[in-house]
Design an enzyme around this catalytic site. Structure first.
Site, PDB file in Angstrom:
ATOM      1  N   HIS A  41      -8.997  11.186   3.511  1.00  0.00           N
ATOM      2  CA  HIS A  41      -8.317  10.117   2.611  1.00  0.00           C
ATOM      3  C   HIS A  41      -8.319  10.285   1.110  1.00  0.00           C
ATOM      4  O   HIS A  41      -9.068  11.254   0.934  1.00  0.00           O
ATOM      5  CB  HIS A  41      -9.049   9.638   2.851  1.00  0.00           C
ATOM      6  N   ARG A  90      -0.748   9.355   9.570  1.00  0.00           N
ATOM      7  CA  ARG A  90      -1.316   8.028   9.985  1.00  0.00           C
ATOM      8  C   ARG A  90      -0.729   7.012   8.149  1.00  0.00           C
ATOM      9  O   ARG A  90      -1.421   7.399   7.393  1.00  0.00           O
ATOM     10  CB  ARG A  90      -2.830   7.056  10.314  1.00  0.00           C
ATOM     11  N   GLU A 100       1.046  -0.867   0.015  1.00  0.00           N
ATOM     12  CA  GLU A 100       0.247  -0.195  -0.005  1.00  0.00           C
ATOM     13  C   GLU A 100       1.383   1.218   0.100  1.00  0.00           C
ATOM     14  O   GLU A 100       1.998   1.078   0.592  1.00  0.00           O
ATOM     15  CB  GLU A 100      -0.859  -0.138   1.124  1.00  0.00           C
ATOM     16  N   ARG A 125       0.030   9.627   2.892  1.00  0.00           N
ATOM     17  CA  ARG A 125      -2.118  10.331   2.079  1.00  0.00           C
ATOM     18  C   ARG A 125      -1.865  11.752   2.064  1.00  0.00           C
ATOM     19  O   ARG A 125      -2.816  12.096   1.957  1.00  0.00           O
ATOM     20  CB  ARG A 125      -3.006  10.167   3.656  1.00  0.00           C
ATOM     21  N   HIS A 155     -11.404  11.385   7.370  1.00  0.00           N
ATOM     22  CA  HIS A 155     -11.295   9.361   7.210  1.00  0.00           C
ATOM     23  C   HIS A 155     -10.602   9.200   8.470  1.00  0.00           C
ATOM     24  O   HIS A 155     -11.306   8.347   9.214  1.00  0.00           O
ATOM     25  CB  HIS A 155      -9.974   9.295   6.362  1.00  0.00           C
TER      26      HIS A 155
HETATM   27  C1  LIG Z   1     -14.332   2.914   4.907  1.00  0.00           C
HETATM   28  C2  LIG Z   1     -12.719   2.304   6.443  1.00  0.00           C
HETATM   29  C3  LIG Z   1     -11.873   1.645   5.331  1.00  0.00           C
HETATM   30  C4  LIG Z   1     -10.904   1.842   7.367  1.00  0.00           C
HETATM   31  N1  LIG Z   1      -9.853   0.688   5.921  1.00  0.00           N
HETATM   32  C5  LIG Z   1      -8.505   0.490   7.610  1.00  0.00           C
HETATM   33  C6  LIG Z   1      -7.648  -0.416   6.438  1.00  0.00           C
HETATM   34  O1  LIG Z   1      -7.648  -1.375   5.865  1.00  0.00           O
HETATM   35  N2  LIG Z   1      -7.330  -0.541   7.762  1.00  0.00           N
HETATM   36  C7  LIG Z   1      -6.405   0.487   8.634  1.00  0.00           C
HETATM   37  O2  LIG Z   1      -5.709  -0.519   9.415  1.00  0.00           O
HETATM   38  N3  LIG Z   1      -7.251   0.992   8.926  1.00  0.00           N
HETATM   39  C8  LIG Z   1      -8.686   1.363   7.948  1.00  0.00           C
HETATM   40  N4  LIG Z   1      -9.639   2.206   8.140  1.00  0.00           N
HETATM   41  C9  LIG Z   1      -9.089   2.963   9.893  1.00  0.00           C
HETATM   42  C10 LIG Z   1     -10.190   2.117  11.040  1.00  0.00           C
HETATM   43  O3  LIG Z   1     -10.812   0.408  10.204  1.00  0.00           O
HETATM   44  C11 LIG Z   1     -10.348   2.449  12.307  1.00  0.00           C
HETATM   45  O4  LIG Z   1      -9.536   3.674  12.463  1.00  0.00           O
HETATM   46  C12 LIG Z   1     -10.359   1.199  13.844  1.00  0.00           C
HETATM   47  O5  LIG Z   1     -11.200   0.130  13.056  1.00  0.00           O
HETATM   48  C13 LIG Z   1     -11.306   1.906  14.539  1.00  0.00           C
HETATM   49  O6  LIG Z   1     -11.188   1.038  15.639  1.00  0.00           O
HETATM   50  P1  LIG Z   1     -11.977   1.413  16.606  1.00  0.00           P
HETATM   51  O7  LIG Z   1     -11.922   0.204  17.449  1.00  0.00           O
HETATM   52  O8  LIG Z   1     -10.798   2.340  17.319  1.00  0.00           O
HETATM   53  O9  LIG Z   1     -13.322   2.099  16.586  1.00  0.00           O
HETATM   54  P2  LIG Z   1     -14.631   1.682  15.999  1.00  0.00           P
HETATM   55  O10 LIG Z   1     -14.091   0.606  14.807  1.00  0.00           O
HETATM   56  O11 LIG Z   1     -14.882   2.367  14.891  1.00  0.00           O
HETATM   57  O12 LIG Z   1     -15.637   1.156  16.603  1.00  0.00           O
HETATM   58  C14 LIG Z   1     -16.305   2.120  17.400  1.00  0.00           C
HETATM   59  C15 LIG Z   1     -17.040   1.436  18.367  1.00  0.00           C
HETATM   60  O13 LIG Z   1     -17.336   2.681  19.750  1.00  0.00           O
HETATM   61  C16 LIG Z   1     -18.908   2.420  19.388  1.00  0.00           C
HETATM   62  N5  LIG Z   1     -19.409   3.901  19.657  1.00  0.00           N
HETATM   63  C17 LIG Z   1     -19.183   5.049  19.828  1.00  0.00           C
HETATM   64  N6  LIG Z   1     -19.303   6.101  20.567  1.00  0.00           N
HETATM   65  C18 LIG Z   1     -20.046   5.573  21.486  1.00  0.00           C
HETATM   66  C19 LIG Z   1     -20.939   5.458  22.444  1.00  0.00           C
HETATM   67  N7  LIG Z   1     -20.730   6.704  23.270  1.00  0.00           N
HETATM   68  N8  LIG Z   1     -20.742   4.738  23.945  1.00  0.00           N
HETATM   69  C20 LIG Z   1     -21.058   3.483  23.017  1.00  0.00           C
HETATM   70  N9  LIG Z   1     -20.615   2.878  22.625  1.00  0.00           N
HETATM   71  C21 LIG Z   1     -20.003   3.893  22.100  1.00  0.00           C
HETATM   72  C22 LIG Z   1     -19.794   2.631  17.995  1.00  0.00           C
HETATM   73  O14 LIG Z   1     -20.537   2.188  18.237  1.00  0.00           O
HETATM   74  C23 LIG Z   1     -18.717   1.240  17.938  1.00  0.00           C
HETATM   75  O15 LIG Z   1     -18.934   0.037  18.545  1.00  0.00           O
HETATM   76  C24 LIG Z   1     -10.933   2.526   7.853  1.00  0.00           C
HETATM   77  C25 LIG Z   1     -11.700   3.310   8.284  1.00  0.00           C
HETATM   78  C26 LIG Z   1     -12.408   2.951   7.387  1.00  0.00           C
HETATM   79  C27 LIG Z   1     -13.720   4.057   7.292  1.00  0.00           C
END
Ligand SMILES: Cc1cc2nc3c(=O)[nH]c(=O)nc-3n(C[C@H](O)[C@H](O)[C@H](O)COP(=O)(O)OP(=O)(O)OC[C@H]3O[C@@H](n4cnc5c(N)ncnc54)[C@H](O)[C@@H]3O)c2cc1C
Length: 511
Positions: free
Chosen positions: A237, A371, A116, A281, A336
């Site tokens: 992004h 990032r 990538e 990026r 993003h």
């Molecule tokens: C389209 C897309 C493609 C991506 N592709 C990649 C990739 O290929 N590789 C990579 O490394 N990263 C990628 N990223 C980034 C990565 O997916 C995210 O940064 C990462 O998944 C974040 O994980 P997280 O567990 O911190 O948050 P999330 O997966 O966003 O989960 C957050 C959780 O918190 C919950 N939540 C939020 N507020 C509250 C609240 N007040 N009370 C209770 N629950 C709450 C939400 O409902 C959710 O369940 C991508 C992001 C996107 C949007």
């Protein structure tokens, strides 16, 4: 005090970071409650992650170099060491051995590592271009079956509960005991509270994030007095579908040879950076924006690769959305990822006692000002495991304290209230706190956001709806981002000051 629930570890959020924290804490024997506002599992960025998860293969040093280079001098080398040292074991233990994720190539001669942008070697484990989906679903199933873990869906944390600087738990809008909606918040007291609430996409008009990405964890932690750092580094992004309802076209597509062309059909990236389409990026995002402004349109030309064969999921999305990818996919930058967040140490500990933050809502220091692709899932996994284990092994018990008194005197908000305020907030963030920033714009943004927050706070004093708290959180985080951007006069990575004396690295638009 009203009725309350207790748990050893309360995890707020069920993306990869929250799931990893819950698993690690449960493995230590702790009772874990995961509260998630998601109606699982699609409402998490994790489920939408496409390209994959970086790992170190034979060279942690090489991944470290790439992460630091992408971070543009702002990443912390010591925390990057933690990331690269833990990477291989975390991926193998949790994703391969425990969840049995079917990474491409895993059932044959060896993994099919992808390349990538800004990675010096092919090191991304992936499942087609839908990696997050194939990680999160088995993760949630595993936790569902774990005797120490309970997942409470459609339950938002509204505020942290504190007692003299100690975080004792959180108020949820669903009662874990009865499963019913809790009008004025149900207190849950925990030995440790782990925030894993993801990103801030809802602060911008166009974002790749799922709806509900309102920065709740960052706002709740900041309001409780925790340190928040590096939030000016909001990553855009470069290749999201150019539409009001964008979808991400993964970096992996450029990694496989796709090129960017302006409306005149010219490939322009080689003029902006020696790595052309594989530049960091922030560089590609600004170049795409400049060429769009100058020529009207930018398309991602996927003709150099077998797009439908290599990225069947993306090709299908294009077809569903009526995008003729053979003519090139129209793209524009869009919000993003938040590189900063709640400041934490290498175990995920925040500056308030008994509070942890992991994943996108945390600032570990790994990402610096920008990032590197496919390192967010890895950071969430590594820090989630560290924080969950530390939170549980501290062995602290819940200590109930007096929760803040929430009101629900008049639950109905004026019609259109939240929508109108969100529109105003997004307009300000897009215009003044987007790809390009200046001191005067950032001052203006803070003025508008302060007023908006004041208006929202007046309602929060008498109402307790989730919509209102999300709006409050978005306003708090918007202000934090604008303030941090205003206080940082130097461009680095995705924080680009147009009024900085320093010479810009990119040529003028139109090249
Ligand atoms: C389209 C897309 C493609 C991506 N592709 C990649 C990739 O290929 N590789 C990579 O490394 N990263 C990628 N990223 C980034 C990565 O997916 C995210 O940064 C990462 O998944 C974040 O994980 P997280 O567990 O911190 O948050 P999330 O997966 O966003 O989960 C957050 C959780 O918190 C919950 N939540 C939020 N507020 C509250 C609240 N007040 N009370 C209770 N629950 C709450 C939400 O409902 C959710 O369940 C991508 C992001 C996107 C949007």
């Amino acid at each position: 005090m009203t009725d309350y629930a207790t748990t050893d570890v309360l995890v707020v959020g069920s993306g990869i970071a929250g799931c990893a924290a819950a698993l690690a804490a449960a493995r230590e024997g702790a009772d874990v409650l995961v509260a998630t506002k998601a109606e699982r599992p699609a409402d998490a960025s994790t489920d939408w992650a496409q390209g994959g998860i970086a790992t170190t293969r034979d060279s942690p040093e090489s991944l470290k170099r790439d992460v630091l280079a992408a971070g543009d001098g702002e990443a912390d080398p010591d925390t990057v060491d933690v990331l690269v040292e833990d990477a291989a074991d975390a991926v193998e233990d949790v994703l391969v051995d425990t969840l049995d994720v079917s990474f491409d190539g895993g059932d044959g001669e060896g993994f099919d590592y992808a390349q990538e942008a800004a990675h010096s070697e092919a090191r991304i484990l992936h499942v087609d271009a839908a990696t997050g989906h194939h990680i999160l679903r088995p993760f949630l199933r595993l936790l569902d079956d774990h005797e120490n873990v309970r997942i409470l869906e459609d339950a938002a944390a509204l505020d942290l509960i504190t007692d003299e600087g100690l975080v004792t738990g959180a108020l949820l809008d669903r009662d874990p005991e009865t499963g019913e909606r809790a009008g004025t918040g149900a207190p849950v007291f925990a030995g440790s509270t782990v925030l894993a609430t993801g990103g801030i996409g809802d602060l911008y008009r166009r974002s790749t994030n799922p709806a509900g990405s309102t920065g709740d964890g960052v706002a709740m932690a900041a309001l409780a007095g925790a340190d928040v750092e590096d939030v000016e580094y909001v990553q855009f992004h470069p290749t999201a579908y150019d539409d009001e309802d964008p979808f991400l076209v993964s970096e992996a597509v450029r990694g496989e040879g796709a090129v960017l062309r302006n409306a005149d059909g010219e490939r322009f990236m080689p003029e902006y950076h020696e790595d052309a389409e594989l530049a960091p990026r922030d560089v590609v995002a600004r170049a795409v924006a400049a060429e769009r402004d100058a020529t009207g349109e930018v398309r991602l030309d996927v003709s150099p690769l077998d797009f439908a064969g290599e990225f069947p999921g993306l090709a299908e999305t294009c077809e569903d959305r009526g995008v003729d990818w053979e003519a090139g996919i129209p793209v524009a930058p869009c919000e993003h990822f938040l590189c900063g967040g709640v400041a934490v140490d290498t175990e995920g500990r925040a500056s308030l006692d008994r509070l942890f933050a992991v994943g996108e809502c945390a600032r570990t220091g790994v990402h610096g000002a920008n990032r590197l692709a496919s390192t967010s899932l890895l950071e969430g996994l590594v820090w989630g495991l560290r924080a969950g284990e530390t939170a549980a092994s501290d062995g602290r018990e819940a200590e109930p304290s007096e929760p803040p008194e929430l009101r629900d005197r008049d639950p109905d908000l004026p019609s259109g209230f939240a929508d109108e305020k969100f529109r105003r907030l997004r307009r300000v963030m897009d215009e003044y706190v987007g790809l390009h920033r200046s001191g005067s714009d950032l001052e203006r943004a803070q003025g508008v956001l302060r007023r908006l927050k004041g208006e929202v706070d007046a309602y929060v004093r008498t109402r307790t709806s989730r919509d209102l708290y999300q709006l409050r959180n978005a306003a708090v985080v918007g202000l934090l981002v604008a303030r941090a951007a205003s206080e940082n006069p130097e461009s680095a990575g995705c924080h680009h000051r147009t009024d900085e004396a320093a010479v810009e690295e990119a040529p003028d638009a139109g090249h």
